[in-house]
Structure formats: structure tokens, C-alpha cells
Design a protein around this motif. Structure first.
Motif, short mmCIF file in Angstrom:
data_model
loop_
_atom_site.label_atom_id
_atom_site.label_comp_id
_atom_site.label_asym_id
_atom_site.label_seq_id
_atom_site.Cartn_x
_atom_site.Cartn_y
_atom_site.Cartn_z
N ILE A 144 0.77 -1.07 -0.06
CA ILE A 144 0.14 0.00 0.04
C ILE A 144 0.85 1.09 -0.01
CG2 ILE A 144 -1.60 1.43 1.16
CD1 ILE A 144 -2.73 -1.42 2.55
N THR A 145 1.95 1.25 0.81
CA THR A 145 2.74 2.42 0.93
C THR A 145 3.52 2.72 -0.58
OG1 THR A 145 3.36 1.82 3.32
CG2 THR A 145 4.93 3.22 2.03
N ILE A 146 3.91 1.69 -1.12
CA ILE A 146 4.55 1.77 -2.33
C ILE A 146 3.65 2.44 -3.44
CG2 ILE A 146 5.46 0.72 -4.45
CD1 ILE A 146 7.73 0.90 -1.99
N LYS A 147 2.66 1.83 -3.30
CA LYS A 147 1.53 2.48 -4.29
C LYS A 147 1.09 3.73 -4.25
CE LYS A 147 -0.96 -1.94 -4.78
NZ LYS A 147 -2.26 -2.66 -4.39
N ALA A 148 1.01 4.33 -2.78
CA ALA A 148 0.86 5.52 -2.42
C ALA A 148 1.87 6.52 -2.92
CB ALA A 148 0.57 5.74 -1.08
N ALA A 149 3.34 5.89 -2.51
CA ALA A 149 4.32 6.69 -3.05
C ALA A 149 4.62 6.88 -4.50
CB ALA A 149 5.64 6.04 -2.39
N ASN A 150 4.19 5.92 -5.15
CA ASN A 150 4.14 5.67 -6.72
C ASN A 150 3.47 7.04 -7.11
OD1 ASN A 150 6.40 3.88 -6.83
ND2 ASN A 150 4.96 2.36 -7.44
N ALA A 151 2.29 7.22 -6.72
CA ALA A 151 1.26 8.19 -7.04
C ALA A 151 1.75 9.37 -6.59
CB ALA A 151 -0.17 7.57 -6.70
N SER A 152 2.79 9.85 -5.80
CA SER A 152 2.95 10.73 -5.02
C SER A 152 4.24 11.58 -6.11
CB SER A 152 3.68 10.79 -3.53
OG SER A 152 4.22 11.74 -3.21
N THR A 153 4.04 12.90 -5.93
CA THR A 153 5.38 13.63 -6.58
C THR A 153 6.19 14.03 -5.59
OG1 THR A 153 4.00 15.42 -6.72
CG2 THR A 153 3.74 14.24 -8.61
N GLU A 154 5.91 13.97 -4.26
CA GLU A 154 6.60 14.70 -3.38
C GLU A 154 7.29 13.72 -2.32
OE1 GLU A 154 4.20 17.55 -1.49
OE2 GLU A 154 3.53 18.30 -3.46
N SER A 155 6.55 12.48 -2.01
CA SER A 155 7.18 11.61 -0.83
C SER A 155 7.68 10.27 -1.43
CB SER A 155 5.86 11.39 -0.07
OG SER A 155 5.35 12.61 0.39
N ASP A 156 8.66 10.03 -0.89
CA ASP A 156 9.31 8.75 -1.26
C ASP A 156 8.61 7.54 0.00
OD1 ASP A 156 10.42 8.77 1.40
OD2 ASP A 156 12.50 9.36 0.46
N ALA A 157 9.16 6.37 -0.43
CA ALA A 157 8.39 5.25 0.24
C ALA A 157 8.92 5.35 1.91
CB ALA A 157 9.18 3.80 -0.04
N LYS A 158 9.67 6.01 2.38
CA LYS A 158 10.04 5.77 3.51
C LYS A 158 9.07 7.00 4.28
CE LYS A 158 13.59 6.92 7.05
NZ LYS A 158 13.09 7.94 7.74
N GLU A 159 9.02 8.09 3.77
CA GLU A 159 8.34 9.24 4.15
C GLU A 159 6.74 8.82 4.23
OE1 GLU A 159 8.34 13.99 3.93
OE2 GLU A 159 8.42 12.88 1.91
N MET A 160 6.39 8.24 3.26
CA MET A 160 4.83 7.71 2.95
C MET A 160 4.70 6.62 4.22
SD MET A 160 2.06 8.34 1.48
CE MET A 160 2.57 9.34 0.20
N SER A 161 5.74 5.88 4.50
CA SER A 161 5.36 5.03 5.57
C SER A 161 5.21 5.42 6.73
CB SER A 161 6.40 3.80 5.48
OG SER A 161 7.65 4.19 6.11
N GLU A 162 5.72 6.47 7.05
CA GLU A 162 5.68 7.39 8.41
C GLU A 162 4.38 8.20 8.41
OE1 GLU A 162 8.98 9.96 8.20
OE2 GLU A 162 10.51 8.40 8.53
N TYR A 163 3.98 8.45 7.37
CA TYR A 163 2.63 9.11 7.21
C TYR A 163 1.50 8.29 7.39
CZ TYR A 163 4.70 13.26 4.86
OH TYR A 163 5.33 14.35 4.68
N LEU A 164 1.61 6.97 6.78
CA LEU A 164 0.42 5.94 6.89
C LEU A 164 0.73 5.39 8.31
CD1 LEU A 164 0.65 4.33 3.35
CD2 LEU A 164 -1.00 5.94 4.23
N THR A 165 1.70 5.15 8.90
CA THR A 165 1.78 4.72 10.02
C THR A 165 0.93 5.58 11.33
OG1 THR A 165 3.80 3.48 9.75
CG2 THR A 165 3.35 4.12 11.90
N ALA A 166 1.28 6.67 11.14
CA ALA A 166 0.41 7.85 12.18
C ALA A 166 -1.01 7.47 11.99
CB ALA A 166 0.96 9.27 11.71
N VAL A 167 -1.62 7.49 10.66
CA VAL A 167 -3.04 7.31 10.49
C VAL A 167 -3.37 6.28 11.18
CG1 VAL A 167 -4.69 7.14 8.71
CG2 VAL A 167 -3.06 8.88 8.58
N TRP A 168 -2.77 4.95 10.55
CA TRP A 168 -3.46 3.60 11.05
C TRP A 168 -3.24 3.38 12.41
CZ3 TRP A 168 0.23 1.29 6.47
CH2 TRP A 168 -0.53 1.24 5.26
#
Length: 235
Positions: free
Chosen positions: A45-69
């Protein structure tokens, strides 16, 4: 580690990503104690979100999603739907998934604690961000301050101006809104915000300002005004 490397390489190819990015996406989930299958699901899920992003890499996206989840205690069956909501809001408004997720990272925990549902909170950020174009960090911090103030009032504390929950409740009651239930417990703030939003346009400017200040305090009330003034976008 050998087994993980093989699986990570296969998964990365399927996700059109690099093994390194997949590993970065997986790391935070392993650090939290997730098992292999949960890590694989979250990393995908993180990779898919990062791939659709223009600003966040996988590591940063994982931190965002972790906070939400973690803040909303999301079960494995709902993990992807939470990411989908932020992606959909980012696509439909003048903001992005990254901005919504970055704001969520700041406030998801305290927002959940005062009864603001995930879809409500993410819609608040999409609305305010698309209108004000302030940074995700500033919007997230502002709403964290607002909700933390409410949480403190709930615990019987007062704000920096010496205002307590009783004074806030009395002021809102006079305007036709209930912040406390019949047992004098704080109602879910997501519900209160939606009740105010539906009636916002029927109020005069002075009442709107007084109401926003009663909830958010004098320093952050403009963030609520930005939301209520654009209630159609929120809906």
C-alpha cells in the motif's frame, strides 16, 4: 534476511518499484512488530501511495500512513481504504494526498481522541488546504492545537485565557449548539463540527467569529472559519 531479500525483490518488481524502496517501506512496520504478512500488505500500500506521489518517497509515506493507521487503530482489512480516501480527496481538490497525509501525521491521534472520524478529519484538511494553500505542517499543527485544547478542557483544565469547558459549553448553548451530552460528557467533536457547518451560513459575522473562537481559542479560530466558510467543499 535472505528470505526477506528474495520476497522484497519479487514484490518490488510486481509494484514497479526498487527493492531498496520496498525495504524502506517495510522497515518501519517491522520495527513496530508486525508479522511478515502484515508488513507485506502495508508495504505494498505504501509503495502504491508513494508511486502516485510527486513529493514523498516510500520511507516518508510509510511514516505518514503509520501515524494514521496507528492513531485510528486500523485493522488489516481496512488498511488500503484509509489510503484510498486520502488519495481520492487529493485527486478531487486543489491539494494532494501527501499534504493530507502530512497534516494527518500531526493530528490524527488527538483528533481521534476527541471523536473526529478519519473521513471527517481528512476532509477538513483537504478543504482547508485547497482554500488557504498553507503548508500541511501548519494546518496540521493548527488543528492539533485546536483539538488538544478541547481534550484539555475535557480533562477539566483551562486554556491560556483561563477559559474552561463550562464557559465554552454555555457560549455554544446560547448559540444553539451542544458540546456536552445529557451526562455532561464531551460529544464527538466531528459531530459538533458538522452540526455547526450546516448552519454556518445562517449566522451573522459576529456570531460566526464568536463561535469559532469559543471552540478553537483566539489564536487558531481562523482555521475553523476557513473550514466553515467553505462547507460545500467539505461536504
Amino acid at each position: 534476511m535472505s528470505r526477506f531479500a528474495i520476497n522484497a525483490n519479487k514484490a518490488a518488481k510486481q509494484l514497479s518499484s526498487s527493492t531498496l524502496d520496498y525495504t524502506k517501506a517495510s522497515l518501519i512496520y517491522y520495527q513496530q512488530g508486525d508479522n511478515d504478512s502484515t508488513v507485506a500488505k502495508k508495504a505494498a500500500i505504501t509503495i502504491k501511495a508513494a508511486n502516485a506521489s510527486t513529493e514523498s518517497d516510500a520511507k516518508e509515506m510509510s511514516e505518514y500512513l503509520t501515524a494514521v493507521w496507528n492513531s485510528y487503530k486500523v485493522g488489516s482489512e481496512s488498511l488500503e481504504s484509509f489510503a484510498d480516501v486520502m488519495a481520492a480527496l487529493g485527486a478531487k481538490t486543489a491539494t494532494s494526498m501527501e499534504e493530507i497525509a502530512a497534516a494527518m501525521e500531526k493530528v490524527a491521534s488527538v483528533g481521534n481522541s476527541v471523536g473526529v472520524e478519519f473521513t471527517q478529519l481528512s476532509s477538513i484538511f483537504a478543504t482547508v488546504s485547497s482554500v488557504t494553500r498553507q503548508s500541511a505542517e501548519s494546518i496540521g499543527t493548527a488543528y492539533k492545537t485546536i483539538f488538544a485544547r478541547i481534550a484539555d478542557l475535557k480533562l477539566g483544565k483551562t486554556d491560556e485565557d483561563g477559559i474552561g469547558l463550562g464557559a465554552v459549553s454555555s457560549q455554544l448553548d446560547a448559540m444553539g449548539f451542544k458540546i456536552l451530552d445529557e451526562n455532561q460528557n464531551l460529544r464527538d467533536m466531528g459531530t459538533v463540527i458538522e452540526e455547526i457547518g450546516t448552519k454556518w451560513q445562517t449566522m451573522n459575522k459576529a456570531s460566526q467569529t464568536a463561535l469559532a473562537q469559543a471552540i478553537a481559542g483566539k489564536r487558531q479560530y481562523t482555521q475553523l472559519v476557513a473550514l466553515f466558510d467553505n462547507w460545500d467543499k467539505y461536504q
